[in-house]
Enzyme design. Structure first.
Site, PDB file in Angstrom:
ATOM      1  CG  ASP A 164      73.703  85.500   7.754  1.00  0.00           C
ATOM      2  OD1 ASP A 164      73.340  84.868   6.741  1.00  0.00           O
ATOM      3  OD2 ASP A 164      73.814  86.738   7.785  1.00  0.00           O
ATOM      4  CD  GLU A 207      54.704  54.826   6.140  1.00  0.00           C
ATOM      5  OE1 GLU A 207      55.218  55.441   5.184  1.00  0.00           O
ATOM      6  OE2 GLU A 207      55.223  54.753   7.275  1.00  0.00           O
ATOM      7  CG  ASP A 219      55.505  57.664   7.839  1.00  0.00           C
ATOM      8  OD1 ASP A 219      55.684  57.861   6.630  1.00  0.00           O
ATOM      9  OD2 ASP A 219      56.254  56.948   8.541  1.00  0.00           O
ATOM     10  CG  HIS A 229      58.050  53.802  12.131  1.00  0.00           C
ATOM     11  ND1 HIS A 229      57.404  54.990  12.346  1.00  0.00           N
ATOM     12  CD2 HIS A 229      58.152  53.693  10.774  1.00  0.00           C
ATOM     13  CE1 HIS A 229      57.159  55.581  11.190  1.00  0.00           C
ATOM     14  NE2 HIS A 229      57.588  54.804  10.205  1.00  0.00           N
ATOM     15  CE1 TYR A 253      60.258  49.859  -1.265  1.00  0.00           C
ATOM     16  CE2 TYR A 253      60.740  47.991   0.181  1.00  0.00           C
ATOM     17  CZ  TYR A 253      60.121  49.210  -0.041  1.00  0.00           C
ATOM     18  OH  TYR A 253      59.368  49.777   0.954  1.00  0.00           O
ATOM     19  CG  HIS A 300      65.075  56.578   4.265  1.00  0.00           C
ATOM     20  ND1 HIS A 300      65.698  56.253   5.448  1.00  0.00           N
ATOM     21  CD2 HIS A 300      63.791  56.175   4.426  1.00  0.00           C
ATOM     22  CE1 HIS A 300      64.831  55.689   6.276  1.00  0.00           C
ATOM     23  NE2 HIS A 300      63.667  55.631   5.671  1.00  0.00           N
ATOM     24  CG  ASP A 317      57.400  57.479   2.990  1.00  0.00           C
ATOM     25  OD1 ASP A 317      56.659  58.147   3.745  1.00  0.00           O
ATOM     26  OD2 ASP A 317      58.150  56.569   3.400  1.00  0.00           O
ATOM     27  CG  HIS A 352      61.285  48.485   5.048  1.00  0.00           C
ATOM     28  ND1 HIS A 352      59.979  48.359   5.469  1.00  0.00           N
ATOM     29  CD2 HIS A 352      61.223  48.739   3.712  1.00  0.00           C
ATOM     30  CE1 HIS A 352      59.171  48.555   4.434  1.00  0.00           C
ATOM     31  NE2 HIS A 352      59.894  48.774   3.352  1.00  0.00           N
ATOM     32  NE  ARG A 389      57.814  53.125   2.273  1.00  0.00           N
ATOM     33  CZ  ARG A 389      58.905  53.457   1.598  1.00  0.00           C
ATOM     34  NH1 ARG A 389      59.670  52.526   1.067  1.00  0.00           N
ATOM     35  NH2 ARG A 389      59.212  54.725   1.431  1.00  0.00           N
ATOM     36  CG  HIS A 433      61.370  56.751  12.209  1.00  0.00           C
ATOM     37  ND1 HIS A 433      62.494  56.940  11.439  1.00  0.00           N
ATOM     38  CD2 HIS A 433      60.411  56.336  11.351  1.00  0.00           C
ATOM     39  CE1 HIS A 433      62.221  56.653  10.172  1.00  0.00           C
ATOM     40  NE2 HIS A 433      60.960  56.291  10.096  1.00  0.00           N
ATOM     41  CD  GLU A 436      56.890  52.273   7.139  1.00  0.00           C
ATOM     42  OE1 GLU A 436      57.488  52.650   6.116  1.00  0.00           O
ATOM     43  OE2 GLU A 436      56.943  52.873   8.212  1.00  0.00           O
TER      44      GLU A 436
END
Ligand code: GLY
Ligand code: MN
Ligand code: MN
Length: 436
Positions: A37, A406, A269, A352, A386, A241, A258, A348, A404, A359, A382
């Site tokens: 709850d 970004e 971002d 975006h 990898y 991610h 990130d 990737h 990365r 996004h 970005e």
């Protein structure tokens, strides 16, 4: 804060694009259970927020262009003294009129009696079908109900049109006020990344760095991250991610963060990758320079008049050439690009749209072609490299390195503005900040 005037202007602009004798219907985001709850922190649906700023669940907004008795109607929860003592304040219909510009407002419990009357006789319904299944069903029931009364002269709308098409095109272009909120989200997030760089040390846990970042967000009034913060040390940086954030940071490894805050419903971002102990190793440096160069080239390519894919293409070129030069790829750069050989390391896109959603909404293609960049658009840039820990095709020293970088870039009339420039990204600047 977005002013009531700006909310009103957005509704006016949307209604000006709607056809004559039409109706638009939007629902507030539902509450979501986290545990039995208790609920996840409530976050209003971005479309709903964009048009009125009403912050509560269990609300429905209706727009009726050129309706003499009022164009904007809001259904919401009634005020309720006991519920408010337990769960917090409610605006109630009166508050919806006074505080949120509704021409008229009704208890949500009366929607069954009132909404069919508003639908009846309208030709076209603008609505995002499929996003709220239970409301979809309710809406279809109301339409059915009107159809069933056809012999009494009732006329049901005969056309459903996707509201997203009009609304998301509006959201793609940020106003001056929106841009100032995004600038603030970017600045807060940049300071948070600096804080994390200064706090990092071997032996620390990823979640402790996450706490440093999110502490900095909240302290400056950005109460929630715009998305699940990613803190990946060593190999974990290769999971795009990664949100477990539970591992211990190792001395000679990199850590990829990130993370961006949400400030008054607008997202930042940012990704930075830096050495846990404050000093890049040789192989880390070599790959880092390639990613940084790719990011620079892509930011150069973010320019009004260029098309959406140009920054991405710039990153592919620099990364492929860099991987060849370092010996991770073998062959001719052009051929490797054509074959997509870089996708083993860079899987990737370069970015975006960014806005109320991380996004963000907005089409990337128009009539089958990449769309042209225009002032008012905001996007991320970005690129990354990898190297999978188990990639046996490359020398051992490269394996498990994930990088990365970004930033968030706004296209303006004068050129571009990097909204997240306040956090270092050259090797020298990062090592300098970490040593301080
Ligand atoms: N944080 C998600 C992304 O960078 O797209
Ligand atoms: Mn991003
Ligand atoms: Mn990101």
């Amino acid at each position: 804060m977005i002013t009531p005037q700006e909310f009103a202007r957005r509704r006016r602009d949307l209604m000006a694009m709607m056809s004559a004798n039409s109706i638009a219907i939007l629902t507030a985001a539902p509450e979501r259970v986290r545990s039995r709850d208790t609920y996840f922190p409530y976050r209003q649906d971005s479309d709903f927020q964009y048009l009125c700023g009403f912050p509560e669940p269990e609300a429905v907004m209706v727009l009726l262009p050129k309706r003499p008795q009022g164009e904007f109607i809001l259904f919401c929860r009634e005020r309720d003294r006991s519920r408010e003592i337990w769960d917090g304040y409610r605006a109630g219909p009166e508050g919806a009129r006074e505080g949120y510009g509704a021409d008229d407002a009704f208890p949500i419990t009366d929607i069954d009696d009132i909404l069919p009357g508003l639908l009846e006789g309208r030709d076209r319904v603008y609505y995002a079908l499929g996003r709220n299944r239970s409301f979809d069903g309710q809406l279809l029931d109301w339409i059915e109900g009107i159809r069933a009364r056809a012999r009494t002269g009732a006329v049901a709308p005969d056309e459903f049109v996707d509201l997203d098409h009009l609304l998301h095109e509006m959201r793609l272009f940020k106003s001056a006020k929106e841009l100032s909120l995004m600038r603030k989200a970017g600045a807060i997030s940049a300071r948070a990344h600096c804080r994390a760089m200064q706090a990092a040390h071997p032996g620390m846990y990823e979640y402790q760095l996450q706490a440093e970042i999110e502490h900095a967000f909240a302290t400056e009034g950005a109460r929630h991250p715009a998305y699940g913060s990613i803190v990946g040390g060593g190999d974990n940086a290769c999971v795009l991610h990664y949100v477990e954030n539970g591992a211990q940071l190792q001395d000679d490894k990199l850590v990829l963060i990130d993370a961006g805050c949400e400030y008054q419903h607008y997202a930042a971002d940012i990704t930075r990758t830096f050495p846990v102990n404050g000093r890049f190793s040789g192989p880390q440096k070599a790959l880092y320079e390639v990613v940084l160069e790719a990011q620079r080239a892509a930011i150069e390519a973010v320019r009004a008049g260029n098309h959406w894919d140009e920054p991405h293409k710039a990153t592919v070129r620099v990364i492929t050439a860099g991987l060849v030069e370092l010996g991770l790829l073998k062959g001719e750069v052009e051929e490797l690009i054509a074959k997509g050989a870089y996708t083993d390391f860079y899987m990737h896109r370069a970015g975006h749209w960014l806005g109320m959603d991380v996004h963000d909404v907005g089409d990337y293609k128009v009539d089958g072609q990449w769309r042209l960049l225009e002032p008012g658009m905001v996007m991320t840039v970005e690129p990354g490299i990898y190297v999978a820990p188990d990639n046996r095709k490359v020398a051992n020293k490269w394996r498990g390195i994930g990088i990365r970088i970004e930033d968030d870039v706004a296209i303006t009339r004068k050129g571009t503005e990097v909204l997240t420039g306040d956090v270092p990204k050259t090797i020298a600047d990062i090592e300098h900040l970490m040593a301080s």
